[in-house]
Design a protein around this motif. Structure first.
Motif, mmCIF file in Angstrom:
data_model
loop_
_atom_site.group_PDB
_atom_site.id
_atom_site.type_symbol
_atom_site.label_atom_id
_atom_site.label_comp_id
_atom_site.label_asym_id
_atom_site.label_seq_id
_atom_site.Cartn_x
_atom_site.Cartn_y
_atom_site.Cartn_z
ATOM 1 N N GLU A 425 38.705 30.289 42.461
ATOM 2 C CA GLU A 425 39.236 31.571 42.921
ATOM 3 C C GLU A 425 40.382 32.036 42.034
ATOM 4 N N THR A 426 41.262 31.084 41.694
ATOM 5 C CA THR A 426 42.388 31.447 40.819
ATOM 6 C C THR A 426 41.897 31.961 39.477
ATOM 7 N N MET A 427 40.938 31.244 38.912
ATOM 8 C CA MET A 427 40.396 31.668 37.626
ATOM 9 C C MET A 427 39.694 33.013 37.737
ATOM 10 N N LYS A 428 39.006 33.239 38.895
ATOM 11 C CA LYS A 428 38.329 34.518 39.079
ATOM 12 C C LYS A 428 39.343 35.652 39.105
ATOM 13 N N GLY A 429 40.478 35.431 39.841
ATOM 14 C CA GLY A 429 41.528 36.454 39.871
ATOM 15 C C GLY A 429 42.110 36.709 38.496
ATOM 16 N N GLU A 430 42.334 35.622 37.749
ATOM 17 C CA GLU A 430 42.881 35.784 36.399
ATOM 18 C C GLU A 430 41.916 36.545 35.500
ATOM 19 N N ILE A 431 40.601 36.248 35.658
ATOM 20 C CA ILE A 431 39.608 36.952 34.848
ATOM 21 C C ILE A 431 39.589 38.438 35.184
ATOM 22 N N THR A 432 39.686 38.749 36.513
ATOM 23 C CA THR A 432 39.702 40.158 36.916
ATOM 24 C C THR A 432 40.910 40.871 36.335
ATOM 25 N N ALA A 433 42.097 40.203 36.403
ATOM 26 C CA ALA A 433 43.313 40.824 35.859
ATOM 27 C C ALA A 433 43.186 41.031 34.353
ATOM 28 N N LEU A 434 42.598 40.036 33.679
ATOM 29 C CA LEU A 434 42.427 40.167 32.238
ATOM 30 C C LEU A 434 41.469 41.295 31.888
ATOM 31 N N LYS A 435 40.406 41.457 32.719
ATOM 32 C CA LYS A 435 39.468 42.547 32.471
ATOM 33 C C LYS A 435 40.162 43.906 32.630
ATOM 34 N N ALA A 436 40.983 44.020 33.703
ATOM 35 C CA ALA A 436 41.696 45.285 33.914
ATOM 36 C C ALA A 436 42.653 45.564 32.755
ATOM 37 N N GLU A 437 43.361 44.510 32.348
ATOM 38 C CA GLU A 437 44.283 44.698 31.236
ATOM 39 C C GLU A 437 43.555 45.065 29.961
ATOM 40 N N LEU A 438 42.350 44.474 29.787
ATOM 41 C CA LEU A 438 41.549 44.780 28.600
ATOM 42 C C LEU A 438 41.093 46.244 28.618
#
Length: 509
Positions: A425-438
């Motif tokens: 879950e933590t990694m999923k949240g980090e991936i989502t944040a990274l996608k938004a930032e990207l």
């Protein structure tokens, strides 16, 4: 077959024959024996060749006594230093010795130019001396020659002795075919023994052979030492040996020369081998009887294992032993009763009275043995029961440990699964944040590109080599336009609010 094995089988064969003589067989057994004995005598043949070898010990003892001196002479590591000089260009010289300077002082032609004032004198060439160790001194070469001579001396005699034993052989063959009421029986045997005889040695010769093998191994080790490997490259010394001071005065080298003198003057073979040859056709009466017994025993083995009679034969054997024991006990009791009956009338002799006492003692001893056997059996049962209980306890403890370990593993697996889910879950949240930032970074990049293009168009600057009419480039241009429009709309909204505030403030004034 060694003598010890032969002795054991001879005693067993004698006991086997005695047992068969005690219990006479029936008519069927007698007929079988006669048929086997008279059948196939023309095919019976035995041939044997063997040697009586006697190894003399004098040369073995002499070599064994010299081996320590051979090793000590090698470990002296004798050598001489050879000095060689080579004239080399000065740029290849690594080290200058006193001898090099002295040589230069005698050869001024190696100096072709005079140095300036204050500079070092550097010759064009210089003679360099090197010291080289040479182990191929005469004494070491003599030592190597003696080692090789001793090795050949021992190998030759060991080969001759082994060759004599390898000629030993023995062959036995016969074919017997008889007809019985139940059908024909055929026995055909061919035995060939080609063993080399080393296994048949008596203890005396076996010890000598072991000593020869030890000598050969020791010499091989000495020849494999670094000094001897180095000397082996030098020419071999040829007899006669020149007695140098070292060979005459040094204790170990003196023994080396003495060993060579002894071996070179040894004229005998060092052993004797007497050949014996024996041939029998047909077999003599005693051998024929033993052959018949072996054939009968083969028939017994064939029936026992071919018809699965092992259990039945064991049962009948135990019953027969019990019957014999009962008969013997009854005969003994009958004799004792007769002696006791005559003892009442005083007609018993001293010998019979002694026999009565011995019989009673034997009876008591047998009773005690039975009691001891029963006690031992009971003790074995008790020990077996205790062992079984201990094994059951250990098994239960093992089961309990396995259950505890299984429960611990399951708990650990559940914890790991929970931890893995949380990490996922933590990694999923980090991936989502990274996608938004990207996405934000992509939009900012497109905006900057659009502004750059706009500024270029505003100032009439055209980038050379840029063609935006292709599909992929045009799609990128559309993305940049959309990003710029969104940027424009956001800033236009802010600007409108600011305009309203200014107009309203002005209107208020």
């Amino acid at each position: 077959m060694s003598q010890g094995v032969m002795d054991r089988y001879y005693r067993a064969a004698r006991r086997f024959a005695d047992e068969l003589r005690k219990t006479q067989g029936g008519e069927e057994e007698r007929k079988l024996r006669e048929l086997y004995a008279h059948s196939g005598t023309e095919t019976e043949k035995l041939s044997s060749v063997y040697f009586d070898v006697n190894i003399e010990e004098d040369w073995i003892e002499r070599i064994e006594a010299a081996l320590p001196h051979l090793e000590a002479a090698i470990r002296e590591d004798r050598q001489f230093i050879k000095t060689e000089g080579n004239v080399l260009p000065i740029e290849r010289v690594r080290k200058v010795s006193r001898s090099s300077v002295e040589h230069l002082s005698r050869h001024s032609e190696m100096i072709t130019h005079v140095p300036d004032e204050g500079e070092d004198l550097i010759p064009d060439r210089l003679k360099v001396y090197e010291n080289e160790s040479n182990f191929a001194v005469y004494e070491n070469r003599v030592l190597y020659m003696v080692l090789c001579y001793t090795r050949d001396f021992v190998d030759y005699r060991y080969f001759r002795i082994a060759q004599a034993w390898k000629e030993s052989r023995s062959e036995t063959e016969f074919r017997k075919e008889i007809r019985t009421e139940g059908g024909p029986i055929t026995v055909e045997m061919r035995y060939s023994d080609g063993t080399d005889g080393l296994a048949d040695l008596d203890k005396h010769n076996a010890g000598k052979i072991a000593r020869l093998e030890n000598i050969a191994g020791s010499i091989a080790v000495l020849l494999d030492m670094p000094l001897m490997k180095n000397v082996a490259l030098a020419p071999m010394v040829t007899p006669p040996i020149t007695r140098t001071n070292v060979l005459r005065m040094d204790t170990h080298f003196r023994e080396v020369v003495a060993l060579y003198d002894y071996l070179s003057c040894y004229t005998g073979d060092g052993f004797t081998a007497v050949r014996h040859e024996n041939s029998l056709a047909p077999f003599p009466q005693e051998m024929e009887r033993e052959i018949v017994e072996s054939v009968m025993f083969l028939s017994y083995l064939n029936a026992k294992y071919g018809r699965n009679l092992s259990g039945e034969l064991a049962k009948r054997y135990d019953e027969e032993e019990e019957r014999r024991a009962r008969e013997e006990a009854e005969r003994q009791e009958e004799r004792l009763r007769s002696i006791l009956k005559r003892s009442e009338t005083g007609e018993i002799s001293a010998e019979e009275f002694r026999e009565l006492i011995i019989a009673e003692a034997e009876r008591r001893e047998q009773i005690e043995k039975k009691n001891d056997a029963l006690a031992e059996e009971a003790e074995r049962y008790r020990i077996g029961e205790a062992s079984a209980e201990m094994r059951a306890v250990r098994l239960q403890e093992g089961i309990d440990r396995s259950r505890e370990e299984t429960a611990a593993v399951r708990m650990q697996m559940a914890t790991d699964r929970k931890q893995s889910a949380a990490e996922a879950e933590t990694m999923k949240g980090e991936i989502t944040a990274l996608k938004a930032e990207l996405e934000k970074e992509k939009e900012r990049t497109a905006l900057l590109e659009a502004r750059v293009i706009g500024m270029l168009e505003q100032y009439g600057v055209k980038k050379e080599g840029v063609d935006m009419s292709e599909r992929e480039q045009f799609l990128e241009l559309e993305k940049e336009r959309d990003a710029f429009e969104r940027f424009f709309e956001r800033n236009w909204g802010v600007a409108k609010r600011k305009i309203r505030k200014k107009l309203l403030w002005r209107k208020g004034k």
